[in-house]
Design an enzyme around this catalytic site. Structure first.
Site, mmCIF file in Angstrom:
data_model
loop_
_atom_site.group_PDB
_atom_site.id
_atom_site.type_symbol
_atom_site.label_atom_id
_atom_site.label_comp_id
_atom_site.label_asym_id
_atom_site.label_seq_id
_atom_site.Cartn_x
_atom_site.Cartn_y
_atom_site.Cartn_z
ATOM 1 N N GLU A 8 10.058 2.835 8.546
ATOM 2 C CA GLU A 8 8.687 2.610 7.822
ATOM 3 C C GLU A 8 8.249 4.111 7.223
ATOM 4 O OE1 GLU A 8 8.072 -0.048 6.388
ATOM 5 O OE2 GLU A 8 9.710 -1.299 7.551
ATOM 6 N N TRP A 20 4.018 -10.337 -19.740
ATOM 7 C CA TRP A 20 2.901 -10.370 -19.068
ATOM 8 C C TRP A 20 1.862 -11.234 -19.407
ATOM 9 C CZ3 TRP A 20 4.755 -9.055 -14.469
ATOM 10 C CH2 TRP A 20 5.449 -7.955 -14.337
ATOM 11 N N ASN A 76 0.699 -5.331 5.959
ATOM 12 C CA ASN A 76 1.800 -5.414 5.150
ATOM 13 C C ASN A 76 2.205 -6.705 4.495
ATOM 14 O OD1 ASN A 76 3.812 -3.621 3.538
ATOM 15 N ND2 ASN A 76 5.162 -4.583 5.038
ATOM 16 N N TRP A 123 1.810 -5.810 -13.005
ATOM 17 C CA TRP A 123 1.991 -5.422 -11.894
ATOM 18 C C TRP A 123 0.789 -4.219 -11.884
ATOM 19 C CZ3 TRP A 123 2.815 0.023 -11.521
ATOM 20 C CH2 TRP A 123 3.847 0.338 -12.249
ATOM 21 N N TRP A 155 4.330 -1.503 -5.301
ATOM 22 C CA TRP A 155 3.813 -2.570 -6.546
ATOM 23 C C TRP A 155 5.190 -2.766 -7.325
ATOM 24 C CZ3 TRP A 155 0.481 -6.404 -7.389
ATOM 25 C CH2 TRP A 155 -0.703 -6.238 -6.634
ATOM 26 N N TRP A 200 10.225 4.876 4.402
ATOM 27 C CA TRP A 200 9.653 4.311 3.122
ATOM 28 C C TRP A 200 8.752 5.256 2.514
ATOM 29 C CZ3 TRP A 200 11.855 0.988 -0.045
ATOM 30 C CH2 TRP A 200 12.762 -0.061 0.379
HETATM 31 P P1 FAD Z 1 3.248 0.633 10.120
HETATM 32 O O1 FAD Z 1 3.823 -0.663 9.905
HETATM 33 O O2 FAD Z 1 2.452 1.040 11.518
HETATM 34 O O3 FAD Z 1 3.738 1.535 9.459
HETATM 35 C C1 FAD Z 1 3.932 3.143 9.791
HETATM 36 C C2 FAD Z 1 3.593 3.915 8.425
HETATM 37 O O4 FAD Z 1 4.784 3.977 7.930
HETATM 38 C C3 FAD Z 1 2.450 3.567 7.739
HETATM 39 O O5 FAD Z 1 1.368 4.005 8.403
HETATM 40 C C4 FAD Z 1 2.712 4.054 6.506
HETATM 41 O O6 FAD Z 1 2.579 5.488 6.238
HETATM 42 C C5 FAD Z 1 4.176 4.096 6.217
HETATM 43 N N1 FAD Z 1 4.646 2.770 5.693
HETATM 44 C C6 FAD Z 1 4.987 1.449 6.208
HETATM 45 N N2 FAD Z 1 5.455 0.644 5.279
HETATM 46 C C7 FAD Z 1 5.553 1.358 4.225
HETATM 47 C C8 FAD Z 1 5.955 0.941 2.875
HETATM 48 N N3 FAD Z 1 6.337 -0.210 2.376
HETATM 49 N N4 FAD Z 1 5.996 1.932 1.974
HETATM 50 C C9 FAD Z 1 5.708 3.197 2.368
HETATM 51 N N5 FAD Z 1 5.124 3.608 3.447
HETATM 52 C C10 FAD Z 1 5.120 2.675 4.116
HETATM 53 N N6 FAD Z 1 1.056 2.063 2.038
HETATM 54 C C11 FAD Z 1 0.304 3.076 1.832
HETATM 55 O O7 FAD Z 1 0.399 4.126 2.673
HETATM 56 N N7 FAD Z 1 -0.547 3.285 0.568
HETATM 57 C C12 FAD Z 1 -0.713 2.470 -0.055
HETATM 58 O O8 FAD Z 1 -1.264 2.606 -1.119
HETATM 59 C C13 FAD Z 1 0.465 1.242 -0.167
HETATM 60 N N8 FAD Z 1 0.229 0.188 -1.139
HETATM 61 C C14 FAD Z 1 1.200 -0.937 -0.958
HETATM 62 C C15 FAD Z 1 1.056 -1.710 -1.995
HETATM 63 C C16 FAD Z 1 1.663 -3.052 -1.763
HETATM 64 C C17 FAD Z 1 1.695 -4.027 -2.863
HETATM 65 C C18 FAD Z 1 2.586 -3.115 -0.790
HETATM 66 C C19 FAD Z 1 3.396 -4.376 -0.412
HETATM 67 C C20 FAD Z 1 2.805 -1.998 0.169
HETATM 68 C C21 FAD Z 1 1.869 -1.029 0.196
HETATM 69 N N9 FAD Z 1 1.816 -0.151 1.221
HETATM 70 C C22 FAD Z 1 1.164 1.066 1.038
HETATM 71 C C23 FAD Z 1 2.956 -0.061 2.246
HETATM 72 C C24 FAD Z 1 2.284 -0.727 3.611
HETATM 73 O O9 FAD Z 1 1.673 -1.982 3.428
HETATM 74 C C25 FAD Z 1 1.278 0.174 4.350
HETATM 75 O O10 FAD Z 1 1.999 1.392 4.605
HETATM 76 C C26 FAD Z 1 1.188 -0.554 5.873
HETATM 77 O O11 FAD Z 1 0.677 -1.715 5.555
HETATM 78 C C27 FAD Z 1 0.222 0.327 6.588
HETATM 79 O O12 FAD Z 1 -0.165 -0.327 7.740
HETATM 80 P P2 FAD Z 1 0.275 0.798 9.065
HETATM 81 O O13 FAD Z 1 0.117 1.955 9.171
HETATM 82 O O14 FAD Z 1 -0.406 -0.335 10.365
HETATM 83 O O15 FAD Z 1 1.884 0.604 8.938
#
Ligand code: FAD
Length: 489
Positions: free
Chosen positions: A277, A308, A343, A361, A384, A280
């Site tokens: 993650e 759209w 997420n 989007w 997105w 990502w």
């Molecule tokens: P954890 O599951 O604990 O993951 C650890 C870290 O990994 C996160 O803190 C984050 O830095 C990174 N991470 C995890 N998943 C993703 C992912 N899919 N993409 C990129 N990094 C990820 N994340 C953001 O940080 N900023 C945003 O603006 C953002 N917008 C999003 C918009 C949409 C539509 C979606 C589907 C996802 C988005 N995410 C975003 C990704 C993800 O949802 C969040 O990073 C995550 O929910 C944060 O919770 P956590 O810190 O507990 O994640």
């Protein structure tokens, strides 16, 4: 020996520990001037959304207090970097300016211009890697282009990039000349009249200590079942590190080092899933660097012709959490109240807007940008576009989440919906995810009259799905051209 101070310009790195620019500046054994700059006028910088502004206010307050505890002082200024940074360097007589690198192309352009300017004034400039594990300029595919698919990107990243051991926090900060500083309140980052930030304050502790506390909680429990339970919004066991990482209150290197020190060690499947993650996040920044207009332009050009739908009433219903689909509404209300959304629910809510409502989007991205405390210029648009199907390595458009089955699968007892959609709290699971399927008498017994207490679905799943698939089929008739990456010399 010269006693000219070193100016350290803080940006996305509001932390004392594992801060390479700060550590290198201290190693010069000169007085330090620490600067943070609110730059709302340099071209290309995306203005922060409301929730991020709130976070920044408190992150700056926490950092300034941490700095003061070590005998230092954080100077706050406002204005374009090209003017303010050389100005502050001249005011304090600095002979060197240090910062940690940023990854946006506009930010890099600002830093490059500034470096030339400062060099011309006879100052040394040093930039350090402090945020990402990889440098998007350096990691390339075999043919020299950017990666567009996550798995090979992450494999290459893991093979080429070894996170450096995190640097310790300093124990004292030698202060330079006492320069004037703006008052934090004068930045107007904290909302007033009305102050809507109560739910954010109840949920988060911005700052380095808050980040460390979140990491400790996650390593205590959530990591041990991460691979199986990370998708459960009702359990809420993920790390919650995203806004802390976004503002640089903790580094990825610190997170990974703490993970590897943990005893007993988590199972490889949980560790690797969590680290992926973080991958990502790296991939999102890689894409943003190579496709700077990620937030405004489809990565796959065929989506430029997608039909759209413009429907403001539907958009407002989605924003307010009044779509009639409880899992979507719970997520949108969690977002409004706390500045975050789990997420899995982000994916479901985003998919609902883009596919069931066929709303562009970019509308959803803009709303998340304004309301998320972790709103990230790379991860938000990349995610997105991933959901919409228009991005790199994206979910195929024909994969359309059913919000009812997503709800019953990932919130099986309905606890998440009950928390955020309290008007449905007395409904049983699994019907809480589809209240319109219950007989009116059963609803009434739980205190619910549809379209009075809670809306009927604003769109029906099955026909909405068919309409989305038909629109996509028409769009996809052409072979899928891809945008060329930005030319990198
Ligand atoms: P954890 O599951 O604990 O993951 C650890 C870290 O990994 C996160 O803190 C984050 O830095 C990174 N991470 C995890 N998943 C993703 C992912 N899919 N993409 C990129 N990094 C990820 N994340 C953001 O940080 N900023 C945003 O603006 C953002 N917008 C999003 C918009 C949409 C539509 C979606 C589907 C996802 C988005 N995410 C975003 C990704 C993800 O949802 C969040 O990073 C995550 O929910 C944060 O919770 P956590 O810190 O507990 O994640």
């Amino acid at each position: 020996m010269s006693s000219a101070p070193t100016l350290v310009w803080l940006r996305r790195d509001l932390r004392l520990a594992d801060n390479p620019a700060l550590t290198a500046a201290l190693a010069r054994r000169r007085p330090l001037v620490l600067l943070w700059l609110l730059d709302e006028t340099s071209p290309g910088l995306r203005p922060l959304g409301g929730a991020s502004r709130w976070w920044l206010h408190h992150s700056l307050a926490a950092f300034a207090a941490d700095v003061a505890r070590l005998g230092g002082r954080l100077i706050l200024r406002r204005g374009p970097a090209s003017v303010v940074v050389p100005g502050v360097a001249a005011e304090c007589g600095a002979d060197a300016v240090f910062w940690n690198g940023r990854h946006g192309t506009d930010e890099i352009a600002i830093d490059d211009d500034l470096t030339a300017h400062l060099h011309a004034d006879g100052l040394a400039v040093e930039s350090f890697r402090a945020d990402l594990l990889h440098d998007p300029r350096e990691l390339r595919t075999g043919t020299g282009g950017p990666y567009r698919v996550f798995t090979p990107f992450w494999r290459a990243c893991l093979a080429h990039v070894a996170p450096a051991a995190p640097l310790p926090a300093p124990t004292a900060l030698p202060t330079g000349p006492a320069l004037p500083s703006e008052a934090l309140d004068a930045f107007g980052l904290h909302p007033r009249a009305p102050d809507w930030s109560g739910g954010l304050a109840a949920t988060w502790t911005p700052g380095e200590a808050g980040a460390a506390a979140r990491l400790a909680i996650f390593l205590e429990k959530g990591i041990y079942s991460y691979s199986t339970e990370r998708d459960r919004p009702d359990l809420d066991l993920t790390s919650h590190l995203s806004p802390h990482l976004r503002f640089g209150e903790i580094s990825t290197a610190q997170v990974l080092a703490a993970l590897d020190r943990r005893t007993p060690p988590p199972a490889a499947i949980d560790r690797d899933k969590f680290v992926a993650e973080i991958g990502w996040r790296e991939f999102s920044h890689h894409l943003k660097f190579h496709f700077p207009d990620l937030a405004s332009r489809n990565l796959q050009a065929r989506f430029d012709a997608f039909p759209w739908v413009r429907d403001d009433a539907l958009l407002v219903a989605w924003r307010r959490g009044r779509t009639g689909y409880p899992i979507v509404d719970a997520g949108m209300r969690q977002l409004w109240a706390t500045g975050t959304m789990h997420n899995r629910v982000r994916m479901v809510a985003a998919s609902f807007l883009v596919k069931h409502c066929r709303i562009d989007w970019r509308e959803g991205e803009a709303w998340f940008w304004d309301t998320l405390v972790d709103a990230c210029p790379a991860a938000n648009p990349a995610s997105w576009q991933w959901v919409a199907g228009s991005g790199a390595d994206a979910a195929p458009f024909f994969r359309i989440f059913n919000p009812v089955t997503q709800g019953t699968k990932f919130d099986p007892d309905g606890a998440y919906v009950r928390r955020w959609v309290p008007e449905l709290a007395r409904l049983p699971a699994p019907a809480i995810h589809s209240p319109w399927t219950l007989p009116p008498a059963r609803l009434a017994a739980a205190g619910v009259v549809l379209d009075r207490d809670y809306p009927k679905p604003v769109v029906d799943h099955a026909p909405a799905r068919e309409r989305a698939l038909a629109a996509f089929a028409a769009t996809a008739a052409e072979p899928p051209p891809e945008r060329a990456p930005r030319r990198i010399d």
